[in-house]
Design an enzyme around this catalytic site. Structure first.
Site, mmCIF file in Angstrom:
data_model
loop_
_atom_site.group_PDB
_atom_site.id
_atom_site.type_symbol
_atom_site.label_atom_id
_atom_site.label_comp_id
_atom_site.label_asym_id
_atom_site.label_seq_id
_atom_site.Cartn_x
_atom_site.Cartn_y
_atom_site.Cartn_z
ATOM 1 N N HIS A 1 0.091 14.350 -9.231
ATOM 2 C CA HIS A 1 0.005 13.782 -7.878
ATOM 3 C C HIS A 1 1.368 13.306 -7.364
ATOM 4 O O HIS A 1 1.775 13.619 -6.241
ATOM 5 C CB HIS A 1 -1.009 12.634 -7.926
ATOM 6 N N SER B 1 -3.584 11.703 0.740
ATOM 7 C CA SER B 1 -2.407 11.599 -0.124
ATOM 8 C C SER B 1 -1.364 12.657 0.211
ATOM 9 O O SER B 1 -0.174 12.439 0.025
ATOM 10 C CB SER B 1 -2.806 11.817 -1.590
ATOM 11 N N ASP C 1 3.866 5.896 -6.767
ATOM 12 C CA ASP C 1 2.848 6.883 -7.121
ATOM 13 C C ASP C 1 2.794 7.018 -8.639
ATOM 14 O O ASP C 1 3.098 6.057 -9.361
ATOM 15 C CB ASP C 1 3.204 8.226 -6.440
#
Ligand SMILES: *[C@@H]1O[C@H](CO)[C@@H](O)[C@H](O)[C@H]1NC(C)=O
Ligand SMILES: *[C@@H]1O[C@H](CO)[C@@H](O)[C@H](O)[C@H]1NC(C)=O
Ligand SMILES: *[C@@H]1O[C@H](CO)[C@@H](O)[C@H](O)[C@H]1NC(C)=O
Ligand SMILES: *[C@@H]1O[C@H](CO)[C@@H](O)[C@H](O)[C@H]1NC(C)=O
Ligand SMILES: *[C@@H]1O[C@H](CO)[C@@H](O)[C@H](O)[C@H]1NC(C)=O
Ligand SMILES: *[C@@H]1O[C@H](CO)[C@@H](O)[C@H](O)[C@H]1NC(C)=O
Ligand SMILES: *[C@@H]1O[C@H](CO)[C@@H](O)[C@H](O)[C@H]1NC(C)=O
Ligand SMILES: *[C@@H]1O[C@H](CO)[C@@H](O)[C@H](O)[C@H]1NC(C)=O
Ligand SMILES: *[C@@H]1O[C@H](CO)[C@@H](O)[C@H](O)[C@H]1NC(C)=O
Ligand SMILES: *[C@@H]1O[C@H](CO)[C@@H](O)[C@H](O)[C@H]1NC(C)=O
Ligand SMILES: *[C@@H]1O[C@H](CO)[C@@H](O)[C@H](O)[C@H]1NC(C)=O
Length: 749
Positions: free
Chosen positions: A192, A514, A136
């Protein structure tokens, strides 16, 4: 002499410009995939160099090679012209050559919602021996969610390293770190990666909230598990970095890979770095969990469709976050947005976009384009717009609130100033009210968490099946919470992803597949902590066959939205039976779908014959069909047990299970059966018939559930991916200019 110098310099400069521009136009980064690493003495990078020497200018070959994949599988990334790329594709040992493109990054309440409370029985030692690789955008190591208090030493089998770059140290929680892209640290600048990692393995942190919203205990699904962080993304992710991350994670010895990344359009296996990486991960006993994509609700949008990938859809939970709006006439409306700002104390003047312009036509101005808004007219007002994309401009122009349409999405996003997103009906109400009175007024309140009675429903943004490239597989595999999920965040990132929002938070609320993907990665780690020797496919089967049944009337496209249903990690610990798929069978599927991986490639297995926990077949329109699914289950419940088959739902399909009862006498015993589906006259457009196969044991303790899906439709339309192949990512190009510059300096010196 001086004149000669000037002339030379000019020649050098001109040729530099010519070379740079011609190479820039001609060459792009391509990835060459070469399958398994051969056994014995072998130097991959030397071999890659040799290959490049043969197809490109030998002097250029060394510089052209930018990545060698050599730890877990074989392949490389290099700068190539179209012609060189074609020559390379025909080269011995090359399985596929594809352009390097960008991929995209696609609480606590969520765990309680699925019956997985803090008090759940755990296997703490085994859990802390579980290592989850997260590919990620990095991680914020200082977050309280990643403290390593009380964790034992790092598992001895761990072969990874801590190469976190600038200002990054590992711990007993974050045991590995590597980065590949443009930022020189594994530190997460965009939020994120931190969100995803803490959803999987965050420690328990009390009283976490986003400005008091969604307050509760923040925790990951497996708080004792270890994290290995592979930073392959900043805002986007480069395919070559994704492949390097897989190459490393597999060799470092992670147990599970979580990757909340995907392409906007589905890719074929042989040009999909996630399918390639996950294939080799699976060959090494590692399960890859992947977000199914945020390209819904259109059909054929699902990614992660390879059978060795666990593809996760996103659904909501019983908690929603909404924003209340009070109109001057007393009407109360509920909007979709996360508004952390204190409720306005008094009613504020409400103006329509078309009233606050001196530059644009009324029609244009109603959308609140930046160039239309007149600062003097919007100051201290709430503005009503016909578009939700221009809210930043509304704030910049000086408004203190905004009302926009939600375009049918029942999902609330964090906003940089008080915004309420309303459905079409409510927007029309506001317009009528606004037009009906001389001085319309409105009040926007701070958001509140409400109980949502109709959960879980798959989010409209969640990508839908069927798979564009493999017709006989049901994808996505499963659904998990991915709407308004609170988890740790990077304090460097804007909570609302806008440059006008300079606030900094430790926890944030995000939505997407996600966010669903790490829930399933954690659930898989939880199951593995009780069954350390289970294969990736056994763990996946356990989660699929014990999933909650979803209500097909509520989620658009039903099984193509949620696959086997909603994860239930507690149940998955004890599934009774598992559909275990061998590495060899996955290999055969790869061989059937693409070119052979190596000389020992047997392609004599079809997807329908693969021992998958769900069953799907595409059939011809209006004709009688007979479809068979051979399956083998392994007994992992009680040694002596008897299971009986039954079919639930559906009337149009005739289904025979042979044999329809299975009598086990020992653990790990395997028994086979065949499901035969007969039907007639399914019509276009895409029509789906789905039923459930249930294997139930005598005392009803285990219900092993598999969806059976038969549908009509076409799946082999590749126009989109052809189009994508022709676009070259900007980053690759810029990098090329830099690197050509370096070569020329060397040549001319
Ligand atoms: C070919 O594939 C098999 C099956 O996965 C693998 O075990 C073997 O090592 C491969 N052989 C070569 C030469 O790559
Ligand atoms: C490259 O070409 C040379 C001569 O044409 C040949 O001997 C060599 O085997 C080739 N290398 C590879 C890796 O195929
Ligand atoms: C490392 O990062 C942390 C968090 O941003 C910061 O507080 C600290 O000062 C940094 N240390 C160095 C040496 O840059
Ligand atoms: C949004 O929610 C409303 C009310 O719960 C429901 O009627 C509607 O179908 C939902 N829309 C989507 C796209 O899920
Ligand atoms: C607003 O009111 C005027 C006059 O009452 C009317 O002509 C107009 O159509 C209305 N506009 C809207 C958007 O309702
Ligand atoms: C879905 O709708 C059908 C038709 O209205 C109904 O028969 C069925 O019971 C509903 N299913 C569920 C689970 O509510
Ligand atoms: C792959 O599977 C299909 C059926 O899905 C079959 O018709 C085909 O022969 C197989 N390909 C090979 C190379 O065996
Ligand atoms: C596929 O081929 C292999 C090797 O030839 C053989 O062992 C296996 O039985 C075959 N499987 C099927 C389903 O025909
Ligand atoms: C399928 O059958 C229906 C009804 O018999 C007919 O209207 C339709 O045109 C047929 N479709 C195709 C593609 O043959
Ligand atoms: C095939 O798919 C395309 C779009 O993907 C659609 O326009 C077309 O009607 C479909 N054809 C059939 C036979 O379903
Ligand atoms: C793919 O889509 C095109 C139109 O975009 C259509 O003409 C074609 O028939 C489709 N291919 C298949 C196999 O259905």
């Amino acid at each position: 002499m001086k004149i000669m110098n000037v002339v030379w310099t000019c020649i050098v400069l001109i040729s530099l410009v010519i070379v740079v521009s011609s190479i820039d136009e001609d060459r792009k980064v391509f990835i060459a995939y070469m399958g398994f690493l051969p056994e014995g003495e072998y130097s991959p990078s030397l071999h890659h160099y040799e290959i490049l020497k043969n197809i490109t200018n030998p002097r250029f070959a060394r510089k052209s090679l930018i990545r060698s994949y050599q730890r877990s599988f074989n392949g490389f990334a290099a700068y190539l012209s179209q012609e060189e790329q074609q020559n390379l594709a025909g080269f011995d040992g090359i399985i596929s050559v594809f352009p390097c493109q960008k991929l995209h990054l696609q609480t606590t309440r969520s765990w309680d919602f699925m019956g997985f409370p803090t008090t759940i029985e755990r296997s703490p030692t085994a859990e802390s021996d579980t290592i989850i690789g997260v590919i990620d955008g990095g991680i914020w190591p200082d977050s309280e969610s990643f403290n390593d208090d009380g964790l034992g030493p790092i598992p001895e089998r761990w072969k990874g390293e801590c190469q976190g770059g600038t200002n990054f140290t590992c711990s007993r929680k974050i045991i590995g770190a590597r980065y590949y892209g443009v930022e020189y640290s594994v530190r997460d600048m965009h939020g994120h990666g931190t969100h995803v990692a803490s959803t999987i393995a965050g420690r328990q942190v009390n009283k976490a909230s986003y400005y008091g919203l969604a307050q509760g205990t923040a925790r990951g699904g497996v708080p004792s598990a270890r994290l290995a962080v592979y930073k392959a993304c900043d805002v986007d992710c480069n395919m070559r970095d994704i492949l390097t991350a897989f190459d490393d994670a597999i060799s470092d010895g992670v147990d599970i890979i979580s990757i909340s990344v995907g392409s906007n359009d589905p890719l074929e296996f042989t040009s999909d770095p996630i399918a390639i990486g996950a294939f080799h991960a699976m060959q090494s006993g590692i399960l890859t969990v992947n977000a199914a994509g945020n390209a819904g609700p259109g059909l054929y949008t699902v990614t992660g469709d390879a059978p060795w990938i666990f593809a996760v859809a996103a659904s909501n939970t019983d908690r929603r976050i909404v924003t209340k709006v009070l109109l001057g006439d007393g009407t109360i409306l509920m909007g979709n947005s996360i508004n952390a700002f204190p409720s306005s104390k008094e009613e504020l003047p409400l103006l329509y976009g078309k009233q606050v312009t001196s530059e644009c036509s009324e029609n244009e101005a109603s959308y609140c384009h930046a160039r239309c808004l007149d600062g003097r007219l919007v100051e201290q007002k709430v503005v009503l717009c016909d578009e939700n994309r221009n809210t930043d401009s509304v704030k910049v122009a000086g408004a203190i609130g905004c009302i926009v349409p939600d375009h049918g999405k029942n999902v609330s996003e964090v906003e940089p100033f008080p915004i309420a997103a309303l459905n079409t009906n409510d927007i029309n109400l506001v317009k009528t009210y606004q037009n009906s009175t001389r001085s319309p007024k409105v009040q926007i309140f701070k958001s509140q968490a409400i109980n949502n009675q109709v959960a879980p429903i798959v989010a409209s943004f969640s990508s839908r099946g069927p798979s564009k490239f493999i017709s006989d597989i049901l994808k996505p595999d499963i659904t998990a919470p991915g709407v308004e999920i609170m988890a740790a965040y990077s304090p460097m990132a804007s909570p609302s992803h806008t440059h006008i929002d300079k606030s900094s938070v430790k926890y944030n609320i995000l939505s997407g597949t996600s966010m669903a993907c790490p829930h399933v990665a954690a659930a898989a780690a939880f199951v593995k902590s009780f069954h350390p020797n289970w294969s990736p496919s056994a763990i996946k089967s356990a989660l699929m066959t014990t999933a909650w049944e979803m209500n097909p009337n509520r989620s658009l496209d039903a099984v193509f939205a949620y696959g086997s249903g909603h994860i239930d990690p507690h149940k998955a610990k004890d599934p009774g039976l598992v559909y275990d798929t061998s590495k060899e069978d996955y290999h055969k599927i790869w061989c059937n779908i693409s070119r052979s991986i190596n000389a020992t490639c047997h392609a004599n297995l079809t997807i329908r014959q693969l021992n998958y926990p769900s069953m799907a077949a595409q059939v011809d329109v209006n004709t009688t069909f007979v479809v068979s699914f051979p399956r083998t289950v392994t007994n992992v419940g009680k040694a002596y047990s008897k299971y009986v088959a039954s079919i639930k739902g559906g009337t149009k399909l005739d289904i025979i299970v042979d044999p329809d009862n299975l009598q086990f006498t020992s653990l790990n015993q395997r028994m086979s059966f065949v499901v035969t589906v007969t039907g007639k006259g399914i019509q276009l457009p895409l029509t789906v018939e789905s039923v459930l196969l249930l294997w139930t044991d005598e005392d009803d303790t285990h219900k092993v559930r598999s969806p059976i899906v038969v549908y009509t439709g076409n799946t082999t339309n590749t126009t989109c991916s052809d189009h994508r192949a022709s676009t070259s990512p900007k980053f690759c190009k810029n990098f090329l200019i830099l690197f050509v510059g370096i070569i020329i300096v060397i040549v001319f010196m």
